[in-house]
Write an enzyme that holds these catalytic residues in place. Structure first.
Site, PDB file in Angstrom:
ATOM      1  N   LYS A 116       7.751  -9.775  18.551  1.00 27.75           N
ATOM      2  CA  LYS A 116       8.030 -10.749  17.493  1.00 27.75           C
ATOM      3  C   LYS A 116       8.589 -12.054  18.059  1.00 27.75           C
ATOM      4  CE  LYS A 116       8.585  -7.603  13.602  1.00 27.75           C
ATOM      5  NZ  LYS A 116       9.449  -7.039  12.586  1.00 27.75           N
ATOM      6  N   LYS A 199      -6.054  -2.391  13.755  1.00 22.61           N
ATOM      7  CA  LYS A 199      -5.670  -1.670  12.540  1.00 22.61           C
ATOM      8  C   LYS A 199      -5.441  -2.649  11.388  1.00 22.61           C
ATOM      9  CE  LYS A 199      -0.676  -1.006  12.946  1.00 22.61           C
ATOM     10  NZ  LYS A 199       0.410  -0.060  12.954  1.00 22.61           N
ATOM     11  N   LYS A 202      -1.241  -7.011   7.650  1.00 23.26           N
ATOM     12  CA  LYS A 202      -1.058  -8.328   7.005  1.00 23.26           C
ATOM     13  C   LYS A 202      -1.243  -9.461   8.005  1.00 23.26           C
ATOM     14  CE  LYS A 202       0.277  -7.500   2.709  1.00 23.26           C
ATOM     15  NZ  LYS A 202      -0.314  -8.086   1.529  1.00 23.26           N
TER      16      LYS A 202
END
Length: 337
Positions: A116, A199, A202
């Protein structure tokens, strides 16, 4: 609720608006099953959500929306404890205790922080983003959870939880249950409709690859009908050579309970159009009642908030006992009432 059952705990972030099909088949369906076999605690983890910037109005709305969707998916407040993380202040309190026994090197090895912070740059990452796995440790240990349903990518977080529980128990005396990762092997992996190598998520590059459970039926239908397949015409399951078709078969099989072999037989000699049309129908049949139930909860916020308040009360009864014991073992002076 039978107290002799093993305890399970999991949480879901309220940052995404609508749940998507990958969320549902990969995690939420397991939550529903676990409430039958475990003393299950499920929370909307709004404190975790604020590790990234949030619009306050959206965060509040998404928290209710997440709770409504969990209930619509089959969580039953009579069979499980459903609550909002920030409604139980013991999470933040035990989180601080766990911060104080975690090594800096340990925290910096957590892969999700690396991922992140790499996207936005370390300088823009908050201390909260760095330490959120330690708050996650507190989330689990507060409820003396035996099992934590997680995906394979979260296994590292369970290892950290076990390490910190052992460290605390070793220093201050037996206090916390060591949890185990509850990874359901047969969970279907759902891939992006436009890029079946990744996969469903969002953060995918194209919204066309994502099936949101609250999308209008026509949008869902269109996404399935425009899903990537291949230049052959044969409908068979082969993740290497036919990842797009295999993904559609997996979704179909998981939603209906029909085996993939039975579906291959059913569509033998038929084109991709037939498979997509039928799957679109299956999806619409699934999302329509889900959406109706979600909106029923959202249209009655008083009842929804009351359910969450009752859940928080049940959660606090357990969390407060654990925190009091941890504070006592640490040597913190008890407050006199």
């Amino acid at each position: 609720m039978a107290s002799d059952r093993p305890r399970a705990l999991s949480g879901i972030q309220p940052t995404s608006g609508s749940f998507h099909l990958g969320n549902y088949l990969g995690a939420i369906r397991q939550y529903v099953a676990l409430q039958e076999t475990h003393d299950a605690f499920y929370m909307v983890v709004d404190l975790h959500a604020i590790t990234m910037p949030q619009d306050p109005k959206d965060l509040r709305a998404n928290t209710r929306l997440s709770a409504a969707q969990l209930l619509a998916a089959g969580l039953d407040p009579e069979r499980c404890t459903l609550f909002v993380q920030s409604h139980v202040p013991e999470h933040a309190q035990l989180g601080w205790v766990m911060n104080c026994i975690t090594g800096f090197g340990e925290a910096s090895r957590m892969t999700q922080f690396k991922d992140k912070s790499a996207k936005g740059g370390v300088n823009s990452a908050s201390v909260g983003l760095f330490t959120y796995p330690i708050l996650q440790v507190a989330d689990i240990l507060l409820y003396q959870a035996d099992a934590v349903p997680v995906g394979e990518d979260q296994r590292q977080h369970i290892e950290l939880t076990r390490d910190l529980a052992e460290r605390f128990n070793g220093r201050f005396g037996p206090t916390f249950t060591l949890p185990a990762a509850h990874i359901v092997k047969e969970v279907a992996k759902i891939y992006d409709l436009q890029d079946p190598a990744i996969k469903m998520s969002k953060s995918a590059s194209s919204p066309k690859g994502l099936i949101n459970l609250l999308d209008p039926a026509k949008v869902t239908e269109k996404k399935i009908k425009s899903a990537v397949t291949d230049t052959e015409a044969e409908i068979r399951f082969d993740t290497e050579k036919k990842p797009g078709v295999s993904n559609l078969l997996t979704i179909y099989s998981t939603l209906t309970g029909e085996s993939i072999a039975a579906l291959e037989e059913k569509y033998a000699g038929k084109g991709y159009g037939a498979l997509k049309t039928d799957l679109a129908g299956v999806m619409v049949d699934f999302v329509t009642p889900f959406q109706q139930r979600t909106h029923e909860y959202l249209d009655d916020p008083e009842t929804l908030d009351s359910l969450l308040a009752k859940g928080a009360e049940k959660a606090r009864a357990v969390a407060a006992e654990t925190l009091a014991q941890a504070y006592d073992r640490l040597g913190l002076l008890p407050a006199k009432h």
